[in-house]
Design an enzyme around this catalytic site. Sequence first.
Site, PDB file in Angstrom:
ATOM      1  N   LYS A  13       7.092 -12.522  93.366  1.00 47.13           N
ATOM      2  CA  LYS A  13       8.551 -12.970  92.414  1.00 47.13           C
ATOM      3  C   LYS A  13       8.685 -14.373  92.202  1.00 47.13           C
ATOM      4  O   LYS A  13       8.925 -14.704  91.327  1.00 47.13           O
ATOM      5  CB  LYS A  13       9.610 -12.349  93.371  1.00 47.13           C
ATOM      6  CG  LYS A  13       9.664 -10.972  93.571  1.00 47.13           C
ATOM      7  CD  LYS A  13      11.027 -10.510  94.351  1.00 47.13           C
ATOM      8  CE  LYS A  13      11.171 -11.198  95.743  1.00 47.13           C
ATOM      9  NZ  LYS A  13      10.149 -10.726  96.741  1.00 47.13           N
ATOM     10  N   ARG A  88      19.662  -8.458  97.086  1.00 40.88           N
ATOM     11  CA  ARG A  88      18.758  -7.691  97.919  1.00 40.88           C
ATOM     12  C   ARG A  88      19.361  -6.428  98.321  1.00 40.88           C
ATOM     13  O   ARG A  88      18.894  -5.476  99.023  1.00 40.88           O
ATOM     14  CB  ARG A  88      18.704  -8.451  99.210  1.00 40.88           C
ATOM     15  CG  ARG A  88      17.626  -9.797  99.068  1.00 40.88           C
ATOM     16  CD  ARG A  88      17.470 -10.474 100.009  1.00 40.88           C
ATOM     17  NE  ARG A  88      16.644 -11.855  99.895  1.00 40.88           N
ATOM     18  CZ  ARG A  88      15.402 -12.010 100.237  1.00 40.88           C
ATOM     19  NH1 ARG A  88      14.545 -10.793 100.700  1.00 40.88           N
ATOM     20  NH2 ARG A  88      14.743 -12.778 100.039  1.00 40.88           N
ATOM     21  N   ARG A 125      -1.671 -16.842 101.604  1.00 37.87           N
ATOM     22  CA  ARG A 125      -0.480 -18.023 101.469  1.00 37.87           C
ATOM     23  C   ARG A 125      -0.818 -18.716 102.593  1.00 37.87           C
ATOM     24  O   ARG A 125      -0.660 -19.887 102.613  1.00 37.87           O
ATOM     25  CB  ARG A 125       0.552 -17.228 100.893  1.00 37.87           C
ATOM     26  CG  ARG A 125       1.508 -18.655 100.763  1.00 37.87           C
ATOM     27  CD  ARG A 125       2.910 -17.957 100.190  1.00 37.87           C
ATOM     28  NE  ARG A 125       3.400 -16.991 101.084  1.00 37.87           N
ATOM     29  CZ  ARG A 125       4.653 -16.208 100.512  1.00 37.87           C
ATOM     30  NH1 ARG A 125       4.833 -16.246  99.361  1.00 37.87           N
ATOM     31  NH2 ARG A 125       5.349 -15.717 101.286  1.00 37.87           N
ATOM     32  N   ARG A 137       5.098 -21.379 106.107  1.00 42.28           N
ATOM     33  CA  ARG A 137       6.405 -20.813 106.195  1.00 42.28           C
ATOM     34  C   ARG A 137       6.295 -20.173 107.531  1.00 42.28           C
ATOM     35  O   ARG A 137       5.765 -19.350 107.657  1.00 42.28           O
ATOM     36  CB  ARG A 137       6.565 -19.841 104.948  1.00 42.28           C
ATOM     37  CG  ARG A 137       7.062 -20.685 103.647  1.00 42.28           C
ATOM     38  CD  ARG A 137       7.284 -19.843 102.494  1.00 42.28           C
ATOM     39  NE  ARG A 137       8.045 -18.404 102.767  1.00 42.28           N
ATOM     40  CZ  ARG A 137       8.064 -17.702 101.848  1.00 42.28           C
ATOM     41  NH1 ARG A 137       7.908 -17.948 100.400  1.00 42.28           N
ATOM     42  NH2 ARG A 137       9.064 -16.508 102.109  1.00 42.28           N
ATOM     43  N   ARG A 148      10.388  -7.790 107.280  1.00 44.49           N
ATOM     44  CA  ARG A 148      10.838  -7.977 106.006  1.00 44.49           C
ATOM     45  C   ARG A 148      10.556  -6.904 105.217  1.00 44.49           C
ATOM     46  O   ARG A 148      11.650  -6.523 104.428  1.00 44.49           O
ATOM     47  CB  ARG A 148       9.966  -9.406 105.433  1.00 44.49           C
ATOM     48  CG  ARG A 148      10.667 -10.514 106.170  1.00 44.49           C
ATOM     49  CD  ARG A 148       9.885 -11.589 105.712  1.00 44.49           C
ATOM     50  NE  ARG A 148      10.157 -11.969 104.216  1.00 44.49           N
ATOM     51  CZ  ARG A 148       9.477 -12.662 103.636  1.00 44.49           C
ATOM     52  NH1 ARG A 148       8.116 -12.997 103.823  1.00 44.49           N
ATOM     53  NH2 ARG A 148       9.595 -12.928 102.233  1.00 44.49           N
TER      54      ARG A 148
END
Length: 190
Positions: A13, A88, A125, A137, A148
């Site tokens: 995204k 969301r 990532r 992160r 998530r």
Amino acid sequence: MRLVLLGPPGAGKGTQAYKLSQILAIPQLSTGDMLRAAVAEGTEIGRHAADIMQRGELVPDELVVELIAERIAQSDAARGFILDGFPRTVAQAERLDHVLNGHEIDGVLELKVDEQHLLDRILGRAMQARESGEAVRADDNEEALSVRLTAYANQTKPLTDYYAAKGLLRTVDASQPVDRVTAALVEAIE
């Protein structure tokens, strides 16, 4: 043009919202980036959100809606914007409709990717960040991704029905190379 970008964590995204913002000359509004900035700056919203985000859970609607309302009121968003990571939930989508004050979302773009591909992206990532000396992160790990994805399935996935019923939803296979996904998104909004 006012767009919403939907998709599970790791679907791309942020990458696609950035590319579309360059093509369409409208700002990318990433609630994730906005929340991480609030945490880093130690704002009231940031302090409240920090623990929630660390666990991979969703930040409460009131906080996110407040951030979004402030941001879309800025002059650079007058021509439109791309919402990346918001709404969301259906409740947030309904609040967004209210915050838009009579204006409407022009399109909702859903990025679809299977779970294994998402895990590979998230772990990749994190590895890239470590290798380049950047901070990883806190939610870039398998456990947080699992939380998530469950939250996405339970809370965010119903948005596809909400926006499909309004005739706004367009779905793109986001497991393709980045430039192909971008091209498919541009085609979907034209």
